[in-house]
Design an enzyme around this catalytic site. Structure first.
Site, short mmCIF file in Angstrom:
data_model
loop_
_atom_site.label_atom_id
_atom_site.label_comp_id
_atom_site.label_asym_id
_atom_site.label_seq_id
_atom_site.Cartn_x
_atom_site.Cartn_y
_atom_site.Cartn_z
N LYS A 41 0.85 -1.20 0.00
CA LYS A 41 0.00 0.00 0.00
C LYS A 41 0.88 1.24 0.00
CE LYS A 41 -0.33 -0.23 5.04
NZ LYS A 41 -1.13 -0.77 6.16
N ARG A 138 -10.58 0.12 14.55
CA ARG A 138 -10.49 0.84 13.28
C ARG A 138 -11.61 0.38 12.37
NH1 ARG A 138 -4.68 0.88 10.30
NH2 ARG A 138 -5.17 -1.29 9.83
N HIS A 168 -6.35 -7.32 13.05
CA HIS A 168 -5.13 -6.51 13.04
C HIS A 168 -4.79 -6.11 14.47
CE1 HIS A 168 -2.07 -4.14 11.05
NE2 HIS A 168 -2.50 -3.01 11.55
N ARG A 224 1.06 -10.72 6.93
CA ARG A 224 0.98 -9.49 6.13
C ARG A 224 2.18 -8.61 6.49
NH1 ARG A 224 -4.17 -9.73 8.74
NH2 ARG A 224 -3.59 -7.82 9.87
N TYR A 270 16.75 31.58 4.36
CA TYR A 270 15.65 32.46 4.79
C TYR A 270 15.80 32.88 6.24
CZ TYR A 270 13.07 31.39 0.52
OH TYR A 270 12.68 31.27 -0.77
N CYS A 318 14.76 25.14 2.46
CA CYS A 318 13.86 25.86 1.55
C CYS A 318 12.92 24.85 0.88
CB CYS A 318 14.66 26.58 0.48
SG CYS A 318 16.01 27.60 1.11
N ASP A 320 12.96 23.85 -2.23
CA ASP A 320 13.64 22.98 -3.20
C ASP A 320 15.13 22.79 -2.94
OD1 ASP A 320 11.14 23.33 -4.76
OD2 ASP A 320 11.96 25.35 -5.02
#
Ligand SMILES: *Cc1c(COP(=O)(O)O)cnc(C)c1O
Length: 384
Positions: A41, A138, A168, A224, A270, A318, A320
């Site tokens: 997933k 859940r 689970h 799993r 910055y 920043c 990027d």
């Protein structure tokens, strides 16, 4: 290594051989009785669903697990044919799309079965796994009466086949096993009811990575495996008592795109808050918070590897880019490792998780698709 154009010098390198080793290690750890469902997933926890799925299947996984129908359909579209289970709730009107592609769905609501049956287009049959809530809170059924109604609805409808039943665990990663035992006892009791109703399906499963690692005797037919398949420990505080070695598959790599020497008293990034103490070599790395490399990492003392040495991130991260203080002049193009190994030095996913006060699961998931995934496959390379 698969060649891929990478003009911005940032890449996630996924070590498929590590995934193969981890799956094989689980195969030995669990023995012949239990199969392995590779949980892929969320784009295989950020590693790339298709490549991971193929690798896991080759290494012995017989099932795939995903959260949403779209994730399962994408795997089918890629030509992957092993059984797939969707853990989440699929809209009842999409049930037959799943059936058409031989995708198994999770059921836990009477109303869902009714609605799905209403829009059944003809002679397709749907494989379902009944989800039992034994204490995760859940999804799943808790009450005996609700369970019986669901089972009867499945048994009386021609279009559904009860293929599996599962639950689970909320605490299988913890060293205190009391809550786990309580959940497991409830699960056993509920399996007993199914047996009484002659409805016990073939595929009984309850184990996530932590359960498969620490309670291999409680796994039933299928484990799993998610986080541990990626080589990460489900519990950071129990890494020293893992019963099998885990090999991390995820690494995050970049290169210096600019290097300069600043005089003392100059500012970086910055807010102009980082001020050089004297002459300093400053390097620029083209990854930022838009890639998931969050500002908090710098605030909490984040480092990267350059030429096998740890160097500090300086100034704010920043969108990027971010900057590092180098011990000496380095060439533009020098490799920078944000997560992974260089010579004897290593920055683990767990270190980044600690800095962000979270669990390792979040880290590969938060590294955005803007950074390409490149597959490093020793076995495949050897074959060429
Ligand atoms: C995500 C998930 C898993 C895998 O859990 P790990 O701790 O990563 O092994 C197993 N089962 C279900 C239902 C899940 O949602």
């Amino acid at each position: 290594m698969v060649a891929q154009r990478d003009s911005r010098d940032a890449r996630v390198e996924v070590h498929l051989d590590a995934i193969r080793q981890n799956v094989q290690a689980f195969g030995h750890h669990l023995g012949q009785q239990a199969g392995i469902m590779a949980v892929v997933k969320a784009n295989a926890y950020g590693h790339g669903a298709e490549a991971v799925a193929r690798t896991a299947i080759r290494a012995g996984a017989s099932w795939l697990g995903v959260a949403f129908l779209g994730e399962a359909l994408a795997l089918r579209k890629a030509g992957i044919q092993v059984p797939i289970l969707v853990f989440g709730r699929v809209s009842p009107e999409d049930a037959w799309l799943a059936a058409k592609h031989h995708i198994s769905l999770t059921v836990f609501q009477q109303e869902w079965l009714h609605q799905a049956q209403q829009c059944q287009p003809g002679d397709v049959g749907l494989d379902v796994h009944l989800k039992l809530d034994t204490g995760m809170g859940r999804i799943g059924v808790c009450e005996q009466a609700d369970m019986q109604t669901l089972v009867q609805a499945i048994q009386t409808a021609d279009c559904f086949r009860l293929q599996g039943v599962y639950t689970h665990f909320a605490t299988a990663d913890e060293s205190d096993s009391n809550y786990f035992r309580m959940q497991y006892d409830r699960f056993k009791k509920m399996l007993g009811w199914l047996q009484t109703w002659e409805a016990l399906p073939d595929v009984i499963h309850c184990a996530n990575s932590a359960t498969a690692l620490y309670f291999p005797g409680n796994v039933h037919q299928l484990a799993r495996i998610g986080i541990a398949m990626y080589g990460l420990a489900p519990a950071a505080d129990r890494k020293s008592d893992l019963p099998i070695p885990l090999h991390p598959a995820f690494s995050l790599q970049s290169r210096l795109i600019h290097v300069k020497q600043l005089d003392g008293g100059e500012a970086v990034s910055y807010g102009a808050e980082y001020i050089t103490k004297g002459k300093e070599w400053i390097g620029t790395v083209p990854i930022g918070y838009a890639d998931g490399w969050l500002r908090k990492i710098a605030e909490n003392g984040g480092e990267v590897l350059v030429d096998g040495e740890r160097v500090p991130i300086v100034g704010k991260i920043c969108m990027d880019f971010f900057m590092v203080r180098l011990p000496a002049e380095k060439n533009v193009g020098t490799r920078v490792t944000l997560i992974g190994r260089q010579a004897d030095a290593c920055i683990e996913v767990d270190e980044i998780a600690r800095m962000l006060a979270t669990i390792n699961y979040e880290i590969p998931c938060m590294i955005q698709d803007r950074i390409p995934r490149i597959y490093n496959d020793a076995e495949k390379n050897a074959a060429f």
